[in-house]
Design a protein around this motif. Structure first.
Motif, mmCIF file in Angstrom:
data_model
loop_
_atom_site.group_PDB
_atom_site.id
_atom_site.type_symbol
_atom_site.label_atom_id
_atom_site.label_comp_id
_atom_site.label_asym_id
_atom_site.label_seq_id
_atom_site.Cartn_x
_atom_site.Cartn_y
_atom_site.Cartn_z
ATOM 1 N N ARG A 138 -7.274 6.181 -8.867
ATOM 2 C CA ARG A 138 -7.879 5.398 -9.946
ATOM 3 C C ARG A 138 -7.233 5.700 -11.284
ATOM 4 O O ARG A 138 -6.904 4.777 -12.051
ATOM 5 N N ARG A 139 -7.039 6.976 -11.597
ATOM 6 C CA ARG A 139 -6.454 7.332 -12.892
ATOM 7 C C ARG A 139 -4.993 6.911 -12.979
ATOM 8 O O ARG A 139 -4.532 6.467 -14.033
ATOM 9 N N ARG A 160 1.347 0.788 -18.678
ATOM 10 C CA ARG A 160 2.292 1.563 -19.489
ATOM 11 C C ARG A 160 3.605 1.783 -18.738
ATOM 12 O O ARG A 160 4.688 1.664 -19.328
ATOM 13 N N ARG A 214 -0.512 1.973 -14.848
ATOM 14 C CA ARG A 214 0.426 0.929 -14.413
ATOM 15 C C ARG A 214 0.933 0.062 -15.572
ATOM 16 O O ARG A 214 2.145 -0.197 -15.667
ATOM 17 N N GLU A 243 -3.621 4.372 -11.461
ATOM 18 C CA GLU A 243 -3.558 2.915 -11.612
ATOM 19 C C GLU A 243 -3.744 2.496 -13.074
ATOM 20 O O GLU A 243 -3.210 1.470 -13.497
ATOM 21 N N ARG A 244 -4.503 3.273 -13.827
ATOM 22 C CA ARG A 244 -4.671 2.965 -15.248
ATOM 23 C C ARG A 244 -3.352 3.082 -16.010
ATOM 24 O O ARG A 244 -3.198 2.507 -17.094
#
Length: 401
Positions: free
Chosen positions: A105-106, A113, A111, A108-109
């Motif tokens: 999850r972290r 950037r 992606r 994917e955040r």
């Protein structure tokens, strides 16, 4: 074929991304065999998939035991202590401190950037014009930028820590004195960076480690520094090698490349197959020591004996993968050992996957007809390192007139 005298290992010099065919012979006839690495004591070599998983995950095999032994290794220098030479519970304690930063999850955040960085690098490649060295202009700066931002390391210092990183991966590229010097320089650099972050905390991993150290006493100062060093090196070096490795494999398998270009939504699956297919290491490393007698295949590994795993051979195991010597980007499922297995499974596997997915899709989407600027024989390969990969891979592409 079975022999009691250890064979010299590796069996041959690294040849581009070709896996020595002798591994296939060993898998068939002597899957657990005696070998002598260039340095350290003789060891058992594991070449089959299921045996590899046992050695990598079974608590009867210890990494921490290497600290008291002459570990089988490719380099004359003994690796410094750190998370890679720990067993649970110490290994678990340190891994938990950083694992939250690398969850699916972290990651994917990150992606958007990572995509922004990749697009910026391709913009510069297009502005420069072909031919362009894919290694220097794209493969290195992408993961270096990402890990610098995640950790809190100044990107401006990349030339220094890139050079020092060779100390972790050198077999013959550096002398033992150079390895020791580079390790010391990197340790001092990271210690200074810790003090900077201690005085001015930020939203990064180094600051989080400092908080775990200063406020909760969950790791020592030296553990914190060495952990940050390891993340910095591992966080860029292997991905920076795999991006041009993947490009080389695709360029030399034009049918597979054409199929991927026609279906870029298959990039995640292609990354998994490329991770299985590419033999990143030049041999086997990170020995485990048996803590008791263990039956492995048709061999009894005695307590106190070291075992090394060749993951590339395990990834070509005919009993697990259909036609394993063939690259098949449509292959169903994963299951490869490209990121390891067990407690020491690559901490940053999700981040590496994301970076490789973004890199591959961006290059193929934005640079139509991407290919060798010359040919496969013009690629310059790393020498004297634990990992394979081009040090120079010039590419060109179809440009709008």
């Amino acid at each position: 074929m079975p022999t009691t005298a250890p064979r010299q290992y590796p069996f041959s010099d690294a040849d581009r991304l070709n896996l020595d065919p002798f591994y296939a012979e060993l898998r068939r006839q002597e899957p657990v065999s005696r070998v002598q690495l260039p340095y350290g004591e003789a060891a058992w070599l594991v070449t089959r998939y299921e045996d590899a998983k046992v050695v990598l995950a079974d608590p009867r095999f210890s990494r921490a035991a290497v600290l008291d032994r002459d570990e089988p290794r490719m380099s004359p220098s003994v690796p410094p202590p750190g998370i890679l030479s720990m067993d649970p519970p110490d290994h678990t304690r340190l891994r938990r401190l950083v694992a939250k930063a690398f969850t699916h999850r972290r990651v994917e955040r990150l992606r958007p950037r990572v995509q922004e960085i990749a697009d910026g690098l391709v913009d510069r490649m297009i502005a420069t014009g072909a031919p362009v060295d894919l290694v220097e202009e794209f493969a290195l700066p992408l993961p270096i930028t990402v890990i610098c931002e995640l950790l809190g390391v100044p990107y401006a210092d990349r030339a220094d820590f890139r050079r020092w990183s060779d100390a972790f991966l050198s077999t013959t590229k550096l002398t033992p004195d150079e390895v020791s010097d580079y390790m010391a320089r990197m340790h001092a650099y990271m210690a200074g960076l810790v003090e900077t972050h201690r005085a001015a905390p930020a939203d990064d991993l180094i600051s989080a480690l400092i908080e775990a150290r200063d406020d909760h006493d969950r790791l020592s100062e030296d553990e914190m520094i060495r952990l940050a060093m390891g993340i910095l090196v591992a966080g860029h070096e292997t991905t920076a090698s795999q991006i041009p490795n993947f490009a080389y494999v695709l360029f030399t398998h034009p049918d597979q490349l054409a199929a991927l270009r026609a279906d870029l939504d298959n990039v995640p699956g292609a990354v998994e197959e490329l991770m299985r297919f590419v033999p990143l290491g030049v041999g086997a490393a990170f020995a485990r020591y048996a803590l008791e007698d263990v039956e492995l295949g048709d061999v009894t590994v005695r307590a106190g004996e070291p075992v090394v795993v060749n993951g590339a051979s395990a990834n070509r195991d005919e009993s697990v993968f259909d036609s394993p010597e063939e690259l098949d980007l449509g292959r169903a499922g994963g299951g490869h050992l490209g990121f390891g297995h067990g407690p020491h499974h690559c901490l940053g596997a999700q981040l590496a996957r994301l970076e490789l997915q973004v890199a591959l899709r961006t290059l193929l989407e934005r640079l139509p007809g991407l290919r060798f600027a010359g040919g496969p024989d013009d690629v310059v390969w790393k020498q004297g390192m634990l990992v394979r990969g081009p040090s120079l891979l010039e590419v060109t592409w179809d440009r709008d007139e």
